[in-house]
Structure formats: C-alpha cells, structure tokens
Design an enzyme around this catalytic site. Structure first.
Site, PDB file in Angstrom:
ATOM      1  N   CYS A 189     -31.670   4.330   9.680  1.00 14.45           N
ATOM      2  CA  CYS A 189     -32.794   5.005   8.994  1.00 14.45           C
ATOM      3  C   CYS A 189     -32.374   6.320   8.347  1.00 14.45           C
ATOM      4  O   CYS A 189     -33.140   6.884   7.561  1.00 14.45           O
ATOM      5  CB  CYS A 189     -33.930   5.242   9.970  1.00 14.45           C
ATOM      6  SG  CYS A 189     -34.464   3.727  10.752  1.00 14.45           S
ATOM      7  N   HIS A 204     -38.323  10.469   7.180  1.00 18.53           N
ATOM      8  CA  HIS A 204     -38.231   9.018   7.364  1.00 18.53           C
ATOM      9  C   HIS A 204     -39.579   8.545   7.904  1.00 18.53           C
ATOM     10  O   HIS A 204     -40.123   9.117   8.857  1.00 18.53           O
ATOM     11  CB  HIS A 204     -37.097   8.704   8.346  1.00 18.53           C
ATOM     12  CG  HIS A 204     -37.165   7.314   8.879  1.00 18.53           C
ATOM     13  ND1 HIS A 204     -37.370   6.228   8.069  1.00 18.53           N
ATOM     14  CD2 HIS A 204     -37.084   6.834  10.159  1.00 18.53           C
ATOM     15  CE1 HIS A 204     -37.401   5.141   8.820  1.00 18.53           C
ATOM     16  NE2 HIS A 204     -37.237   5.480  10.085  1.00 18.53           N
ATOM     17  N   ASN A 262     -42.346   0.799   8.717  1.00 18.50           N
ATOM     18  CA  ASN A 262     -41.053   1.495   8.784  1.00 18.50           C
ATOM     19  C   ASN A 262     -40.012   0.655   8.038  1.00 18.50           C
ATOM     20  O   ASN A 262     -39.635  -0.422   8.505  1.00 18.50           O
ATOM     21  CB  ASN A 262     -40.668   1.669  10.259  1.00 18.50           C
ATOM     22  CG  ASN A 262     -39.347   2.376  10.453  1.00 18.50           C
ATOM     23  OD1 ASN A 262     -38.487   2.379   9.570  1.00 18.50           O
ATOM     24  ND2 ASN A 262     -39.164   2.968  11.615  1.00 18.50           N
TER      25      ASN A 262
HETATM   26  N1  ACO Z   1     -49.128  -4.116  21.004  1.00 14.65           N
HETATM   27  C1  ACO Z   1     -49.767  -3.915  22.166  1.00 14.65           C
HETATM   28  N2  ACO Z   1     -49.163  -3.370  23.248  1.00 14.65           N
HETATM   29  C2  ACO Z   1     -47.861  -3.038  23.120  1.00 14.65           C
HETATM   30  C3  ACO Z   1     -47.144  -3.238  21.924  1.00 14.65           C
HETATM   31  C4  ACO Z   1     -47.827  -3.814  20.852  1.00 14.65           C
HETATM   32  N3  ACO Z   1     -47.236  -4.041  19.653  1.00 14.65           N
HETATM   33  N4  ACO Z   1     -45.880  -2.819  22.120  1.00 14.65           N
HETATM   34  C5  ACO Z   1     -45.802  -2.327  23.372  1.00 14.65           C
HETATM   35  N5  ACO Z   1     -47.003  -2.498  23.988  1.00 14.65           N
HETATM   36  C6  ACO Z   1     -47.379  -2.144  25.349  1.00 14.65           C
HETATM   37  C7  ACO Z   1     -46.203  -2.035  26.282  1.00 14.65           C
HETATM   38  O1  ACO Z   1     -45.804  -3.294  26.754  1.00 14.65           O
HETATM   39  C8  ACO Z   1     -46.789  -1.170  27.390  1.00 14.65           C
HETATM   40  O2  ACO Z   1     -47.572  -1.980  28.209  1.00 14.65           O
HETATM   41  P1  ACO Z   1     -47.630  -1.693  29.783  1.00 14.65           P
HETATM   42  O3  ACO Z   1     -48.175  -0.309  29.929  1.00 14.65           O
HETATM   43  O4  ACO Z   1     -48.527  -2.762  30.282  1.00 14.65           O
HETATM   44  O5  ACO Z   1     -46.212  -1.799  30.256  1.00 14.65           O
HETATM   45  C9  ACO Z   1     -47.706  -0.229  26.623  1.00 14.65           C
HETATM   46  O6  ACO Z   1     -47.952  -0.841  25.350  1.00 14.65           O
HETATM   47  C10 ACO Z   1     -47.126   1.131  26.414  1.00 14.65           C
HETATM   48  O7  ACO Z   1     -45.776   0.941  25.998  1.00 14.65           O
HETATM   49  P2  ACO Z   1     -44.874   2.151  25.642  1.00 14.65           P
HETATM   50  O8  ACO Z   1     -43.526   1.659  25.239  1.00 14.65           O
HETATM   51  O9  ACO Z   1     -44.988   3.165  26.743  1.00 14.65           O
HETATM   52  O10 ACO Z   1     -45.668   2.674  24.391  1.00 14.65           O
HETATM   53  P3  ACO Z   1     -45.448   3.997  23.630  1.00 14.65           P
HETATM   54  O11 ACO Z   1     -46.641   4.844  23.727  1.00 14.65           O
HETATM   55  O12 ACO Z   1     -44.114   4.611  23.933  1.00 14.65           O
HETATM   56  O13 ACO Z   1     -45.410   3.463  22.161  1.00 14.65           O
HETATM   57  C11 ACO Z   1     -43.797   3.049  20.488  1.00 14.65           C
HETATM   58  C12 ACO Z   1     -44.382   2.548  21.771  1.00 14.65           C
HETATM   59  C13 ACO Z   1     -44.853   3.017  19.393  1.00 14.65           C
HETATM   60  C14 ACO Z   1     -42.667   2.101  20.083  1.00 14.65           C
HETATM   61  C15 ACO Z   1     -43.311   4.478  20.702  1.00 14.65           C
HETATM   62  O14 ACO Z   1     -42.406   4.551  21.775  1.00 14.65           O
HETATM   63  C16 ACO Z   1     -42.682   5.030  19.520  1.00 14.65           C
HETATM   64  O15 ACO Z   1     -43.365   5.378  18.587  1.00 14.65           O
HETATM   65  N6  ACO Z   1     -41.322   5.150  19.521  1.00 14.65           N
HETATM   66  C17 ACO Z   1     -40.602   5.530  18.414  1.00 14.65           C
HETATM   67  C18 ACO Z   1     -40.218   4.252  17.805  1.00 14.65           C
HETATM   68  C19 ACO Z   1     -39.953   4.418  16.391  1.00 14.65           C
HETATM   69  O16 ACO Z   1     -40.689   5.008  15.647  1.00 14.65           O
HETATM   70  N7  ACO Z   1     -38.848   3.841  16.053  1.00 14.65           N
HETATM   71  C20 ACO Z   1     -38.426   3.897  14.789  1.00 14.65           C
HETATM   72  C21 ACO Z   1     -37.755   5.227  14.559  1.00 14.65           C
HETATM   73  S1  ACO Z   1     -36.113   5.121  14.386  1.00 14.65           S
HETATM   74  C22 ACO Z   1     -35.944   4.090  13.180  1.00 14.65           C
HETATM   75  O17 ACO Z   1     -36.741   4.050  12.287  1.00 14.65           O
HETATM   76  C23 ACO Z   1     -34.804   3.231  13.221  1.00 14.65           C
END
Ligand code: ACO
Length: 325
Positions: A111, A252, A282
């Site tokens: 990214c 980004h 993204n």
């Molecule tokens: N739909 C519904 N529920 C989901 C989904 C989904 N698509 N994905 C995960 N969950 C669930 C998980 O299983 C978990 O369930 P549980 O509590 O029963 O175990 C719950 O949601 C919370 O999961 P977390 O991983 O704790 O969720 P979080 O609040 O951290 O959000 C996310 C996840 C959005 C991926 C977050 O960590 C984030 O924004 N991370 C940055 C990721 C990112 O932006 N990456 C790209 C940047 S780098 C690049 O671009 C290469």
C-alpha cells in the site's frame, strides 16, 4: 530541476458492489463494515486486468498532462497484483499507450507502493536522468483475497490511478521519505504462487496459507495509526513547512478509523484529510492516485495547494511525499 505534477487520471472497474451484496458471500453486515472500516461500496473487476486498469488510468493522466506518449522516458507501476511477474505491468502499459521511448519497471511496496514510485520518479527527475515520468498504482485485489475470509474480503478492492511528472523549475515534489520494517512480514502477506514447489525438494512449508492475502487486522491498525503521524512529521523536517501549512493530507485509503486516530494524534483538522475509501474500498497501491484524480475532478485540488501524501502497508512499509501542486 523539480518534479512537477502535470496530470492525474484514474480507472475503476464498472461494477460497484454495495456492502449488502457481500452479506450473501460471507457472514458479515453492512453495519459492521461501515462502522469498522467506513467502506460503503467498492469496485470489483468483472474481467478487467491490472494492466487494463493501469492503461486506462495512464491514458487519462497523459491527456490531463497535455504530453504525448512518446514524451515519457520512464514508466513505474506499483502493484502487488501484477498480471505477470514477467513482463512487468509497466512494459504492458508502455505497449498499450505507445510510449516507446520509456524505460519500464514494476515496484512492490504494497500500500506504500505509489509513494515509493513517486519518490523514485522525483529522484530520477532531480538527477537529470528523466524528463517526464508516469507513475501508476494499479491493483486487482479481488483476485488476491480469500473470498471465505471475512476479515479481508470486505476491505480490499480494484482500481488504478496514475500521475505524470515532468521536470520543472517550479516547486513540485519537495521531499519524500520512505521506511520499512521487514521483521513484521507476517502481519500482512500474500505468498507468491509457486512457492509450494519447494515441497518437491523436501522442504514442507509450515502453516502454508496458500496464495491469498492474510492480515492481522489489529496489529495493522496499531501500526498504521502510529506511523502516519511519524512519517508526516519526518517528511516536513527541514522543508521550512509545518503541519499548519498543509492544504490537504491524502492518506492511503485503508480505513476511516485509522485516519480519525492519526488526525487526532497529529492534532490536525480532520477535514484536511481527503477520504474516498467509502466508495472505493482499499485499493492498496492505487488508492492515493485514485484519490488525487477524484479530488481534481471534483475541483477540490487546486494549483498551488500544498499536499502531503502518506502511504503505509505490507512489508511493513511506509512513506510520505510533500508536494506543491
Ligand atoms: N463482518 C462481521 N464481523 C467480522 C468481520 C466482518 N467482515 N470481520 C471480522 N469480524 C468479527 C471478528 O470475527 C470478531 O468477532 P468475535 O468478537 O466474535 O471474535 C469481531 O468482528 C471483532 O474482530 P476484530 O478483528 O477485533 O475487529 P476490529 O475492530 O479490529 O476490526 C478491522 C477489524 C476492521 C480489520 C480492523 O482491525 C482494522 O481496521 N484493521 C486495519 C486493517 C486495515 O485497514 N488494513 C489495511 C491497511 S494496510 C493495507 O492497506 C495493506
């Protein structure tokens, strides 16, 4: 000479997919995706390749620049989803647009790839090695995600953005800084197809994830919210400009919550951060040039604006660029 931005262009696949459509693919909901990422819809390829999208974005950026294809002497494509490992996507774009004078290569920095490519272009132009450079970020991430993994498939999307830079005595790209931390390779990774062939040599791979993207979302989140501020401050150093001078920050387009945190850490007005992840998802290396082209189309990016681009992602990598448009 300085590297001045002469033109911008973007290309998105025709098919826009709303969050609600993903509810039938994995166990997710429109509400969850909006709340955790800010994404409302994304564009997914229905056969457009990375080269197709890169070519279309390049044509639009060239038209915007007023240059002819043969004016280009370098084409750089940042991508982690090339159609071929060989030849480079940049060579395929060169053929499609008829830029027969240009040297061509692809660059892999996930990214952060577009900012890495822009930095290379900046240095080529400053050194006199190039006059006019085309930098493209292009991805078809819908091919790279595991469509049974709800933690990635709802986030990533397809598209391309392009920028034409030319040598100028005017202020243009002012400073770029780049960084990487290879120790953290497993936080965000996609294994190259073919690596499994080592199995034939008796070297089984432990915990083989297959050729799909894997992401430790929470670790990426913590890394991103910290690095955005650090990278922006580092890039301003020694330039004579400060945070208050910026007209825009174009990050980004990963996630609106990452940008909310980063803006509050920097104590910088959130309205200075341009975001379009809501409608693009993204698109990794493509996200920053897609955002810039959209800003120009909407007439919110003007000649003379001081803009900070900031990228972060797999590697882990990061980079920022301060530009006078
Ligand atoms: N739909 C519904 N529920 C989901 C989904 C989904 N698509 N994905 C995960 N969950 C669930 C998980 O299983 C978990 O369930 P549980 O509590 O029963 O175990 C719950 O949601 C919370 O999961 P977390 O991983 O704790 O969720 P979080 O609040 O951290 O959000 C996310 C996840 C959005 C991926 C977050 O960590 C984030 O924004 N991370 C940055 C990721 C990112 O932006 N990456 C790209 C940047 S780098 C690049 O671009 C290469």
């Amino acid at each position: 000479m300085n590297a001045k931005v002469l033109g911008l262009g973007r290309a998105l696949p025709n098919r826009a997919v709303e969050n609600i459509e993903l509810e039938g693919v994995v166990e997710t909901s429109d509400a969850w995706i909006r709340e955790r990422t800010g994404i409302e819809r994304r564009h997914l390829s229905t056969g457009e390749t990375t080269t197709d999208l890169a070519t279309e974005a390049a044509r639009r950026a060239l038209e915007d620049s007023g240059l002819a294809p043969e004016d280009l002497d370098l084409i750089i494509v940042a991508t982690m989803t090339p159609d071929y490992f060989m030849p480079a996507t940049a060579c395929l774009v060169q053929k499609n647009i008829g830029a027969h004078r240009a040297a061509c290569f692809d660059l892999s920095a996930a990214c952060s790839g577009f900012v890495y490519g822009l930095s290379v272009a900046h240095h080529f132009i400053r050194s006199g090695g190039s006059q006019n450079v085309l930098v493209i970020g292009a991805e078809t991430l819908s091919r790279s995600v595991d469509w049974t993994d709800r933690t990635t498939c709802v986030i990533f999307a397809d598209g391309a953005g392009a920028m034409v830079l030319g040598a100028s005595t005017d202020e243009g790209v002012i400073r770029c800084t780049l960084g990487a931390r290879g120790d953290d390779q497993n936080i965000l990774s996609t294994k190259a197809p073919g690596l499994q062939n080592f199995l034939l040599a008796g070297k089984p791979l432990e915990d083989d994830p297959g050729p799909y993207m894997k992401m430790d979302g929470q670790t990426v989140f913590r890394f991103s919210t910290k690095i955005v501020g650090e990278s922006i401050r580092e890039t301003l150093k020694g330039t004579g400009y400060s945070l208050g001078d910026l007209d825009w920050v174009v990050p980004h387009q990963a996630n609106t919550r990452i940008v909310d945190y980063a803006a509050s850490r920097l104590k910088l007005d959130r309205s200075k951060f341009f975001m379009n992840v809501q409608t693009t998802g993204n698109t990794s290396a493509a996200s920053i040039p897609i955002a810039l082209a959209e800003m120009k189309e909407k007439d919110v990016l003007h000649s003379g604006d001081l803009v900070m681009l900031t990228g972060f992602g797999g590697g882990l990598t990061w980079g920022s660029a301060l530009i006078r448009f």
